[in-house]
Write a protein that holds these residues in place. Structure first.
Motif: not given
Length: 79
Positions: A12-36
Motif C-alpha cells: 500500500y502506498k499512502s493516498y494511492d486512490y488519488l490521481t497525480p496532477g488532478d487531485d494534487y500537485k506533483v512534486f519530485e520527492l527527496a530520497a527517503e530512508g537513507n538519510e543516516f
C-alpha cells in the motif's frame, strides 16, 4: 549481527486512490530512508540470544513513524 526481522508490508502506498496532477500537485520527492548511516549495536552472545527470543516470541509494532515526505526542492514545501 545478522538481521532477523522480516521486511514490513509493502502493498500500500499512502493516498494511492488519488490521481497525480488532478487531485494534487506533483512534486519530485527527496530520497527517503537513507538519510543516516546504519548503526549496529554490538551484542554479546547472551544478548543476541535474548534478542532472537524476543523477536521470535512477540508481536512487534512500530509506533515511531514519520507521516510526511519533503519535496526534493525544499522551497516547495508549503506549496
Amino acid at each position: 549481527m545478522k538481521k532477523t526481522l522480516k521486511p514490513g508490508y509493502k502493498g500500500y502506498k499512502s493516498y494511492d486512490y488519488l490521481t497525480p496532477g488532478d487531485d494534487y500537485k506533483v512534486f519530485e520527492l527527496a530520497a527517503e530512508g537513507n538519510e543516516f548511516e546504519e548503526y549496529i549495536i554490538p551484542l554479546t552472545d547472551e544478548q543476541e540470544a535474548f534478542y532472537e527470543k524476543v523477536v521470535k516470541d512477540n508481536l512487534m509494532i512500530s509506533l515511531h513513524e514519520h507521516p510526511f515526505c519533503f519535496p526534493k526542492n525544499i522551497s516547495e514545501t508549503f506549496e
